[in-house]
Design a protein around this motif. Structure first.
Motif, PDB file in Angstrom:
ATOM      1  N   UNK A  50       0.807  -1.227   0.000  1.00 25.96           N
ATOM      2  CA  UNK A  50       0.000   0.000   0.000  1.00 25.96           C
ATOM      3  C   UNK A  50       0.840   1.277   0.000  1.00 25.96           C
ATOM      4  N   UNK A  51       1.933   1.273   0.749  1.00 23.20           N
ATOM      5  CA  UNK A  51       2.790   2.459   0.792  1.00 23.20           C
ATOM      6  C   UNK A  51       3.524   2.631  -0.539  1.00 23.20           C
ATOM      7  N   UNK A  52       4.011   1.527  -1.103  1.00 20.83           N
ATOM      8  CA  UNK A  52       4.674   1.596  -2.411  1.00 20.83           C
ATOM      9  C   UNK A  52       3.719   2.104  -3.487  1.00 20.83           C
ATOM     10  N   UNK A  53       2.447   1.732  -3.408  1.00 25.16           N
ATOM     11  CA  UNK A  53       1.465   2.190  -4.392  1.00 25.16           C
ATOM     12  C   UNK A  53       1.348   3.709  -4.408  1.00 25.16           C
ATOM     13  N   UNK A  54       1.634   4.341  -3.272  1.00 22.55           N
ATOM     14  CA  UNK A  54       1.576   5.803  -3.180  1.00 22.55           C
ATOM     15  C   UNK A  54       2.873   6.432  -3.653  1.00 22.55           C
ATOM     16  N   UNK A  56       6.004   5.009  -5.012  1.00 17.48           N
ATOM     17  CA  UNK A  56       6.774   4.639  -6.200  1.00 17.48           C
ATOM     18  C   UNK A  56       6.363   5.474  -7.414  1.00 17.48           C
ATOM     19  N   UNK A  57       5.056   5.608  -7.712  1.00 20.47           N
ATOM     20  CA  UNK A  57       4.683   6.481  -8.835  1.00 20.47           C
ATOM     21  C   UNK A  57       5.104   7.937  -8.618  1.00 20.47           C
ATOM     22  N   UNK A  58       5.132   8.362  -7.347  1.00 21.54           N
ATOM     23  CA  UNK A  58       5.481   9.755  -7.058  1.00 21.54           C
ATOM     24  C   UNK A  58       6.925  10.075  -7.399  1.00 21.54           C
ATOM     25  N   UNK A  59       7.823   9.073  -7.383  1.00 18.32           N
ATOM     26  CA  UNK A  59       9.241   9.335  -7.647  1.00 18.32           C
ATOM     27  C   UNK A  59       9.703   8.779  -8.994  1.00 18.32           C
ATOM     28  N   UNK A  60       8.764   8.434  -9.866  1.00 16.28           N
ATOM     29  CA  UNK A  60       9.134   7.792 -11.132  1.00 16.28           C
ATOM     30  C   UNK A  60      10.001   8.687 -12.015  1.00 16.28           C
TER      31      UNK A  60
END
Length: 308
Positions: A50-54, A56-60
């Protein structure tokens, strides 16, 4: 394939830099501060996906771990909806509780941020102090492993070494056992400053001198000249909205202005000014409320005012 690798595999496709950040991590740092699911004494939970879902896309689009850290830190409330509040349900929330509750303590903020950094392959851990020298109350913040060393960063901050924390560290009494700064480490000789530190002590290592050196460097770069005093101000009751207070001289000229801390700010955060040591000056509060202020002989002048 172990649990961590199963989670990392899909992330590599989303964030190409993730693999590079992983390769730069020493094994002991990786084991303690990246693969470890626990941060402090929070209840265990399955937070990684759940935390990665928030985050990971934010730092792509970030080109380095450093850039990713700063982007995550500056956008914590925007990305999660969480914010500091004295009305939180409990002090030590895990990441999933924080995301659900929204109102969290500095300890909750730290745990959530550490999980956020770990979710994108950046080692992180919690740092804390039991009490400041000039005000009572503990504080907790994260630090991240970058470029072969630890760096202090905080919730919603845009840069490392948060000024108000550096300022407070500069006022510590290093001989006082309650004013030592510690970082979570399972083999440390100190105890991490949490509310349950007596019943459930967590081992920590002493990092006071490293932080005092950071504060000394911060003061050297942003310290005040001899004819100025640092003025730290808070107005009670704190409100939800941001309010600006101005420092003016006797002629009414605005010298500085600063936002007053709100309910969402940590309780140790103040509005800070550089007050001239000579002459009469005034603070102008919202509603054109005027309060006279004059420098004292102390290095720091702390004002806690109550609005009736």
């Amino acid at each position: 394939m172990n649990t961590l690798l199963r989670l990392i595999a899909p992330l590599l496709c989303i964030c190409p830099a993730f693999a590079q950040w992983e390769q730069e991590i020493p094994q002991d740092i990786r084991t303690l501060y990246l693969e470890n699911d626990k941060v402090l004494s929070e209840e265990s939970c399955d937070w990684r996906q759940p935390v990665a879902d928030i985050f990971v896309p934010a730092v792509k689009d970030c080109r380095s771990a450093r850039e990713a850290v700063l982007h995550i830190a500056a956008n914590m409330t925007k990305l999660t909806g969480t914010y500091y509040s004295a009305e939180r349900r409990k002090q030590t929330m895990n990441a999933m509780e924080a995301l659900a509750e929204k109102k969290i303590s500095c300890t909750g903020q730290t745990i959530l941020m550490v999980c956020a950094f770990r979710s994108v392959g950046i080692p992180a851990r919690a740092v804390g102090i039991l009490t400041w020298n000039h005000v009572q109350g503990n504080h907790t913040w994260p630090e991240v492993w970058l470029d072969g060393k630890w760096h202090m960063i905080e919730f919603n901050e845009k840069d490392f070494n948060t000024p108000w924390v550096m300022e407070n560290i500069g006022m510590l009494d290093p001989q006082h056992p309650w004013q030592r700064i510690v970082a979570r480490h399972p083999e440390g000789k100190m105890v991490f400053p949490l509310g349950d530190m007596e019943t459930n002590p967590l081992a920590a290592e002493d990092v006071t001198e490293r932080y005092r050196a950071l504060a000394k460097d911060w003061y050297a770069k942003s310290g005040l000249p001899a004819d100025r005093q640092r003025l730290m101000l808070e107005l009670h009751p704190r409100t939800d909205e941001e309010r600006i207070v101005q420092l003016v001289d006797a002629s009414g000229k605005i010298l500085e202005e600063c936002p007053l801390p709100t309910k969402r700010d940590d309780m140790r955060k103040f509005a800070t000014f550089s007050l001239p040591r000579q002459g009469q000056h005034y603070l102008i509060f919202p509603g054109n409320i005027v309060f006279p202020v004059q420098a004292t002989d102390a290095p720091v002048n702390i004002l806690r005012l109550i609005q009736k």
